[in-house]
Design a protein around this motif. Structure first.
Motif: not given
Length: 433
Positions: A151-159
């Motif tokens: 999720f973090e790699k795809l969105t830049g938001i910490k999972g």
């Protein structure tokens, strides 16, 4: 309305249920865009026994719960290759997948080693890959970790899938025999553990920023008092013992102070305690009912519910004094404020003008635009994931208190499986290391 809010305070402190509200349908449109299709292929397992958890299912559910991704049904993937070396991108593209995750699980002594990789179907490039190890009992931890990484790699938001949740259950065994428990579980309700059990109500559990302490209200002395408990050891400390109401604890962002509500001077007002010295200072002094404090990330501002304008609305004020500033104006009832991590969104319990049911709503603090997020009624106690992508709230279904998870973009709404009895008072943990 003042009497109504006083009744609400009694509910918060005495664990009574909200009055039954009339059901009305409110239609909310969140746009025509859809979640991104992602294929999470069943992980290959090289052992001989059946594992107690399916990693691909847990990972897919995590990504779905964010509201940003839609897992492709497993039956659609039966005939397709399942290892990174065998991926044929045109097959996944024909299936509609924009991303595909594959992985394998292998024994490693008494432990398991899990390898995973996520690929972009359109670019045919690897997005992220890694290895994580653990015991069989930690399979869900490993799955949540993998979902966080993707999720973090795809969105830049910490999972936030590895975070935890607190909630309270009330289970009745006869007319005058109710057992209350304080539970801690994964954010999705799995693996619940009892932290406290009592025959008297438990209310308002809240995490400290370190994730190792919690504060809550207990009636074990036949009146409300605030306690702090250390999760790892179970050690408890009683923080307040004032006459009247002691309620609604909330840790400051640095974890060194606690805001709460006292009525020791006759009116419910908000106070702040320094946890080192145990000294308290009064923050509000309006002659109205002030409750449900929530800290701004600057550690100097408190958002809270007040009826000073005649109806419950949300205000904010510096803990060092000064005038309170009203934040909500839409609707005839706004209470129980929670902020997103970036402080751009205020989540609350909301009632629209002309309606009698309570909904979870989110207000953009820049534009003041308000969106209703829940499709249930009698909603209460919203709590927001530390990355702001999801929230959990309490509601009632078929006469029972339950918890619901909603993505803040409105795409996902689903019940959370929890322990038996009436479930209430959810509280999301901070990020846990």
């Amino acid at each position: 309305m003042i009497n109504f809010l006083r009744g609400l305070l009694v509910v918060l402190c005495c664990a009574a249920g909200l009055a039954v509200a009339e059901e009305k349908n409110i239609s909310v449109t969140f746009g025509a865009d859809r979640a991104i299709p992602i294929a999470v292929v069943p992980f290959g397992w090289q052992g001989g026994t059946v594992l107690p958890e399916d990693l691909a299912t847990v990972i897919g559910n995590d990504l779905r719960n964010s509201g940003m991704y839609e897992p492709i049904p497993r039956q659609n993937m039966i005939s397709l290759p399942t290892s990174a070396a065998e991926i044929i991108y045109r097959d996944w593209q024909a299936l509609g997948a924009q991303y595909v995750m594959v992985g394998s699980i292998a024994p490693s002594g008494a432990r398991l080693q899990v390898q995973f990789a996520l690929f972009n179907v359109a670019t045919q490039q690897q997005v992220v890959a890694g290895t994580v190890g653990g015991t069989t009992d930690q399979l869900r931890d490993m799955a949540h970790h993998i979902a966080d990484q993707a999720f973090e790699k795809l969105t830049g938001i910490k999972g936030a899938f590895s975070t935890k949740m607190l909630y309270v259950t009330a289970e009745r065994f006869g007319v005058n025999n109710t057992r209350y428990t304080l539970q801690r579980s994964d954010y999705d309700g799995a693996r619940g553990v009892t932290l406290l059990q009592s025959r008297e109500p438990i209310l308002s559990p809240r995490y400290a920023p370190d994730g190792r302490r919690i504060a809550y209200v207990s009636f074990e002395q036949r009146r409300p008092r605030i306690f702090m408990q250390h999760i790892d050891t179970g050690r408890r400390e009683q923080l307040t013992n004032f006459e009247g109401l002691n309620g609604a604890p909330a840790f400051s962002p640095d974890g060194n102070r606690l805001a709460f509500v006292l009525s020791k001077d006759g009116n419910p007002e908000i106070y702040v305690m320094d946890l080192g010295s145990r000294q308290i200072q009064r923050v509000t002094n309006s002659g109205s009912i002030e409750t449900e404090p929530f800290w701004g990330k600057d550690g100097q501002t408190l958002y809270f519910t007040s009826d000073r304008a005649g109806k419950p609305q949300i205000y904010k004020q510096s803990i060092y004094g000064g005038a309170a500033q009203r934040v909500t104006f839409t609707g005839n009832y706004n209470a129980n404020p929670k902020l997103s991590a970036d402080e751009k969104t205020l989540v609350m319990i909301h009632r629209q003008d002309g309606f009698t049911n309570f909904k979870v709503a989110a207000q953009d603090l820049v534009t003041s635009r308000l969106r209703i997020l829940s499709e249930t009624s009698l909603d209460d106690s919203p709590t927001v994931a530390p990355n702001g992508t999801m929230l959990i709230y309490a509601t009632r279904q078929q006469g029972r208190g339950v918890l619901m998870l909603v993505s803040t973009n409105g795409r996902v709404r689903l019940p959370i499986p929890t322990a038996q009895g009436d479930v209430r008072e959810p509280s999301w943990s901070p990020f846990l290391n």
